[in-house]
Scaffold this motif. Structure first.
Motif, PDB file in Angstrom:
ATOM      1  N   THR A 317       1.239 -38.600  20.967  1.00 48.74           N
ATOM      2  CA  THR A 317       0.110 -37.236  21.215  1.00 48.74           C
ATOM      3  C   THR A 317       0.137 -36.773  19.487  1.00 48.74           C
ATOM      4  O   THR A 317      -1.070 -36.104  19.522  1.00 48.74           O
ATOM      5  N   ARG A 318       1.317 -37.009  19.369  1.00 47.75           N
ATOM      6  CA  ARG A 318       0.786 -36.065  17.564  1.00 47.75           C
ATOM      7  C   ARG A 318       0.304 -36.739  16.843  1.00 47.75           C
ATOM      8  O   ARG A 318      -0.318 -36.477  15.650  1.00 47.75           O
ATOM      9  N   LEU A 319       0.048 -37.537  16.992  1.00 48.68           N
ATOM     10  CA  LEU A 319      -0.355 -38.998  15.921  1.00 48.68           C
ATOM     11  C   LEU A 319      -2.587 -38.435  16.624  1.00 48.68           C
ATOM     12  O   LEU A 319      -3.025 -38.337  15.648  1.00 48.68           O
ATOM     13  N   ALA A 320      -2.364 -38.462  18.257  1.00 49.55           N
ATOM     14  CA  ALA A 320      -3.770 -38.429  18.438  1.00 49.55           C
ATOM     15  C   ALA A 320      -4.261 -36.692  17.813  1.00 49.55           C
ATOM     16  O   ALA A 320      -5.290 -36.651  17.822  1.00 49.55           O
ATOM     17  N   VAL A 321      -3.572 -35.433  17.878  1.00 43.59           N
ATOM     18  CA  VAL A 321      -3.748 -34.356  17.701  1.00 43.59           C
ATOM     19  C   VAL A 321      -4.251 -34.185  16.006  1.00 43.59           C
ATOM     20  O   VAL A 321      -5.090 -33.584  15.622  1.00 43.59           O
ATOM     21  N   ALA A 322      -3.565 -35.418  15.979  1.00 46.25           N
ATOM     22  CA  ALA A 322      -3.874 -35.274  13.911  1.00 46.25           C
ATOM     23  C   ALA A 322      -5.061 -35.628  13.202  1.00 46.25           C
ATOM     24  O   ALA A 322      -5.926 -35.871  12.525  1.00 46.25           O
ATOM     25  N   ALA A 323      -5.201 -37.258  14.347  1.00 41.46           N
ATOM     26  CA  ALA A 323      -6.044 -37.696  14.214  1.00 41.46           C
ATOM     27  C   ALA A 323      -7.444 -36.818  14.609  1.00 41.46           C
ATOM     28  O   ALA A 323      -8.920 -37.269  14.040  1.00 41.46           O
ATOM     29  N   ARG A 324      -7.180 -36.188  15.908  1.00 38.47           N
ATOM     30  CA  ARG A 324      -8.534 -35.237  16.060  1.00 38.47           C
ATOM     31  C   ARG A 324      -9.066 -33.540  15.545  1.00 38.47           C
ATOM     32  O   ARG A 324     -10.580 -33.742  15.329  1.00 38.47           O
ATOM     33  N   ARG A 325      -7.610 -33.872  14.890  1.00 38.71           N
ATOM     34  CA  ARG A 325      -8.514 -32.322  13.493  1.00 38.71           C
ATOM     35  C   ARG A 325      -8.781 -32.846  12.557  1.00 38.71           C
ATOM     36  O   ARG A 325      -9.373 -32.341  11.796  1.00 38.71           O
ATOM     37  N   ALA A 326      -7.705 -34.515  11.846  1.00 38.85           N
ATOM     38  CA  ALA A 326      -8.816 -35.229  10.988  1.00 38.85           C
ATOM     39  C   ALA A 326     -10.477 -34.985  11.212  1.00 38.85           C
ATOM     40  O   ALA A 326     -11.146 -34.906  10.611  1.00 38.85           O
ATOM     41  N   TRP A 331     -16.158 -34.216   9.586  1.00 38.12           N
ATOM     42  CA  TRP A 331     -17.264 -33.775   9.927  1.00 38.12           C
ATOM     43  C   TRP A 331     -17.481 -32.715   9.479  1.00 38.12           C
ATOM     44  O   TRP A 331     -18.999 -32.514   9.011  1.00 38.12           O
ATOM     45  N   ASP A 332     -17.030 -31.748   9.769  1.00 45.02           N
ATOM     46  CA  ASP A 332     -17.034 -30.218   8.552  1.00 45.02           C
ATOM     47  C   ASP A 332     -17.678 -30.759   7.961  1.00 45.02           C
ATOM     48  O   ASP A 332     -18.604 -30.108   7.144  1.00 45.02           O
ATOM     49  N   SER A 333     -16.394 -31.379   6.711  1.00 50.85           N
ATOM     50  CA  SER A 333     -16.878 -31.529   5.563  1.00 50.85           C
ATOM     51  C   SER A 333     -18.169 -32.135   5.091  1.00 50.85           C
ATOM     52  O   SER A 333     -18.870 -31.575   4.363  1.00 50.85           O
ATOM     53  N   HIS A 334     -18.293 -33.169   6.088  1.00 49.67           N
ATOM     54  CA  HIS A 334     -19.500 -34.242   5.782  1.00 49.67           C
ATOM     55  C   HIS A 334     -21.049 -33.179   5.714  1.00 49.67           C
ATOM     56  O   HIS A 334     -21.623 -33.585   4.967  1.00 49.67           O
ATOM     57  N   TYR A 335     -21.032 -32.249   7.176  1.00 42.42           N
ATOM     58  CA  TYR A 335     -21.813 -31.649   7.621  1.00 42.42           C
ATOM     59  C   TYR A 335     -21.934 -30.435   5.772  1.00 42.42           C
ATOM     60  O   TYR A 335     -22.623 -29.621   5.550  1.00 42.42           O
ATOM     61  N   GLY A 336     -20.351 -29.956   5.408  1.00 44.17           N
ATOM     62  CA  GLY A 336     -20.457 -28.568   4.633  1.00 44.17           C
ATOM     63  C   GLY A 336     -20.916 -28.854   3.040  1.00 44.17           C
ATOM     64  O   GLY A 336     -21.401 -28.197   2.332  1.00 44.17           O
TER      65      GLY A 336
END
Length: 529
Positions: A317-326, A331-336
Motif C-alpha cells: 500500500t505504501r509503495l502504491a501510494v508513492a507510485a501514484r504520487r510519482a 505527468w504534471d512535470s511533463h505538461y508543465g
C-alpha cells in the motif's frame, strides 16, 4: 510436487523465502501461497523428528509417518504455486534497497522481501554409550509424543539435571514402572524423595555407562558398577540448541531457556506472531519455542504467515501510494515543461471511427490537453474527460472555453489504476493509454469495457512498438497487439461485436524533424447487450 532451479546470479526474487521445510515452514508457506504470495521454501532435509516412526497428537493425521506428512505438505504448497528447493542456507544479509539476499551452501542466492526462519533445533544427547543409536526408538524425550506407545512398560529416566524429578513424576502417568536413574542429576531434596516414594518411583544412584541392547532391542541400563537394570524405554533431558546460523548472520542472538533453574537449551526471541528484532524477519517452530510439537509448530508457522502477509500488504500500500504520487508528479512535470505538448489536433483514428456515430455520452480516458474531448464536444457529444495530470486538465479546460464547448465537458482527475469515473457511456475512448510507470492497463481496459452502454462502442488505440528511430530502448516493455487487447477485455460470448481489430503504420516525424514511421493498433467493438 515441483522444485525450482535458482540462478547463480541471485536475481530471482520472492515475496517470502522460508528457511526450513518442516511443519512450521510448510504451514507458513501454504498460507502465504494461498494469499497469492510468491514463496520459496529452502529445506536442508534435516528434520528433528526424522528418527521418529510416527507423528502424534496431530488432529486428522494421528500416527502419520513424519516423512509422509512432509510429503503431503510439500504437495499442498506447490499445488498453490509455492516452490521448494533442497539446499542448506548458510547466510542472509539485508541489502540497501530493503530486500534480503539468502545465500546457499552451493554459492547460489535468492532475494526475498521477507524471511520466515523455521530451522528448528538440534537435540544434544548426554554422553552415554548407545544412547544416540537408539534415539527416536527406545530413547525418548516427550511423553505426549511417545508416552502412549510405552504405556505400562519399564521406563527409565536418565537424570542429567534438576528436571529429572519432574520427568519422573510426569512419565508416571503412563506407567507404574518408572525408575529414576540419578546419573549426573543433583541429589534429591527431602521433599523430592517423598514425592517419588509416594508415586512408587524407584531411585537408582550411580552413573549409567551404557545401554544394554539384545537383538537390536533395548533390554536394560548398564551401570558403571557392573549392574544391568532391566528397561524398555529411556527418557532423556536432551539439551535443545536452536539452529540459528542464518539468524546470527543477520545479527540476531539466541538466549538460554531455563527450567527449574537449569539451562535446557537456546531459542531466538520473538513476539507472539514470530516477529524478531530484525524488521522483516520472522521465526516459527522449535527455533523460537523449544516445547513446540508438530501441530503447534504448524500453528506457529500459520500465525507467522498471517503477520508476514499483513506486513507485505502494508508495504504494498505504501509503495502504491508513492507510485501514484510519482505518476501524478511525473505527468504534471511533463505538461508543465512547456505551454503545449501535443499538436492540439484530435486523434485521426478517433475522428475516422466516430464521425458516423450518433452523438451521445462519451468517456475520454487519458485526455491530456483535451483535443479529443473538445472535438467530440464540438459534434454535440457530452464528454467526461479524464487524466492523471492536473496541469493537463487545467490547460484542457482553458482550450474548451476558447472553443465554446466548456459546458459539454466534465473534466475529472483520476489515476485510473486507483479510481474510475462513474456511469455508462455510448462511447468510451482510450487513445494511447501508455505510461512510463507501472499501470494496470489491462484491468483499466476491462473497467472501460464495463462502462460501455448497450449499443455503445469501445475504441482503444495504442502503440504497437517503438518508433523507427528508437531501437528497443526498453526491451522489457511489451506493446500489446489488438488481439491481446481484445482477449484482455475478456468479452463474453454474444455480448460484443468486433468492428475493427488491426495494426497500421503511419508517418511520424523524428525529434529532429525528419520523417519516420510508427506502427499503431486499433480495436473497435460494440456492446450488443
Amino acid at each position: 510436487m515441483t522444485t525450482t532451479d535458482i540462478p547463480r546470479n541471485g536475481d530471482k526474487r520472492f515475496d517470502v523465502v522460508v528457511v526450513g521445510g518442516g511443519a512450521a515452514g510448510l504451514s507458513g508457506a501454504l498460507a502465504l501461497a494461498r494469499a497469492r504470495r510468491s514463496v520459496l521454501v529452502i529445506d536442508a532435509g534435516q528434520p528433528r523428528n526424522a528418527p521418529a516412526s510416527h507423528v502424534h497428537n496431530y488432529l486428522g493425521r494421528e500416527g502419520t509417518p513424519p516423512s509422509e506428512l512432509l510429503g503431503i505438505g510439500r504437495e499442498e504448497v506447490t499445488g498453490y504455486g509455492g516452490e521448494i528447493l533442497s539446499g542448506a542456507v548458510v547466510a542472509a544479509e539485508r541489502l540497501e534497497e530493503g530486500d534480503f539476499r539468502v545465500t546457499l551452501a552451493d554459492g547460489s542466492s535468492v532475494l526475498a522481501r521477507r524471511l520466515l526462519v523455521t530451522t528448528g533445533l538440534v537435540d544434544e544427547l548426554p554422553e552415554v554409550q548407545g544412547l544416540a543409536e537408539r534415539w527416536g526408538r527406545e530413547v525418548l524425550h516427550c511423553p505426549y509424543c511417545h508416552g502412549w506407545e510405552v504405556r505400562g512398560e519399564r521406563i527409565s529416566i536418565l537424570g542429567t539435571g534438576p528436571i529429572a524429578v519432574h520427568q519422573a513424576l510426569l512419565w508416571r502417568q503412563w506407567s507404574d514402572r518408572v525408575t529414576l536413574f540419578q546419573h549426573t542429576a543433583p541429589d534429591l531434596t527431602a521433599e523430592q524423595a517423598e514425592q517419588l516414594a509416594a508415586r512408587d518411583i524407584t531411585v537408582v544412584r550411580g552413573k549409567v555407562s551404557a545401554l544394554a541392547v539384545t537383538d537390536d532391542r533395548l533390554t536394560g541400563m548398564a551401570m558403571a558398577d557392573g549392574r544391568v537394570i532391566p528397561s524398555d524405554a529411556v527418557i532423556v533431558g536432551a539439551r535443545a540448541t536452536a539452529r540459528a546460523g542464518v539468524l546470527e548472520s543477520l545479527g540476531l542472538e539466541t538466549v538460554e531457556q531455563e527450567m527449574f533453574g537449569h539451562a535446557v537449551g537456546t531459542y531466538v526471541p520473538a513476539d507472539p506472531a514470530g516477529a524478531t528484532e530484525v524488521p522483516g524477519v520472522w521465526v516459527a517452530g522449535n527455533v523460537a519455542t523449544l516445547t513446540d510439537v508438530v501441530i503447534t509448530a504448524a500453528a506457529a508457522g500459520l500465525r507467522a504467515a498471517g503477520a508476514i502477509n499483513g506486513d507485505l500488504v502494508a508495504e504494498d500500500t505504501r509503495l502504491a501510494v508513492a507510485a501514484r504520487r510519482a505518476q501524478q508528479e511525473f505527468w504534471d512535470s511533463h505538461y508543465g515543461e512547456r505551454p503545449q505538448v501535443w499538436s492540439g489536433n484530435p486523434n485521426a483514428i478517433l475522428v475516422r471511427e466516430t464521425t458516423d456515430l450518433k452523438p451521445g455520452t462519451a468517456l475520454d480516458l487519458g485526455c491530456g490537453e483535451g483535443a479529443d474531448a473538445i472535438w467530440l464536444a464540438g459534434r454535440s457529444w457530452r464528454v467526461t474527460a479524464v487524466d492523471i495530470s492536473g496541469v493537463a486538465l487545467e490547460r484542457a479546460a482553458g482550450h474548451a472555453e476558447q472553443a465554446g464547448v466548456a459546458e459539454l465537458i466534465d473534466w475529472q482527475r483520476h489515476d485510473l489504476g486507483m479510481s474510475f469515473p462513474e456511469g455508462v457511456f455510448d462511447l468510451v475512448s482510450a487513445s494511447f493509454l501508455h505510461s512510463y510507470g507501472d499501470m494496470p492497463r489491462e484491468r483499466i481496459l476491462r473497467t472501460a469495457a464495463s462502462a460501455v452502454a448497450p449499443g455503445g462502442v469501445l475504441l482503444v488505440t495504442g502503440h504497437a512498438g517503438w518508433p523507427s528511430w528508437q531501437q528497443d530502448p526498453h526491451p522489457d516493455v511489451h506493446f500489446h497487439t489488438p488481439q491481446e487487447v481484445l482477449r484482455a477485455i475478456e468479452p463474453a460470448d454474444g455480448e460484443w461485436e468486433v468492428l475493427l481489430c488491426e495494426e497500421h503504420e503511419r508517418i511520424q516525424n523524428t525529434p529532429d524533424g525528419t520523417p519516420g514511421t510508427r506502427t499503431d493498433n486499433v480495436l473497435k467493438i460494440r456492446r450488443l447487450r
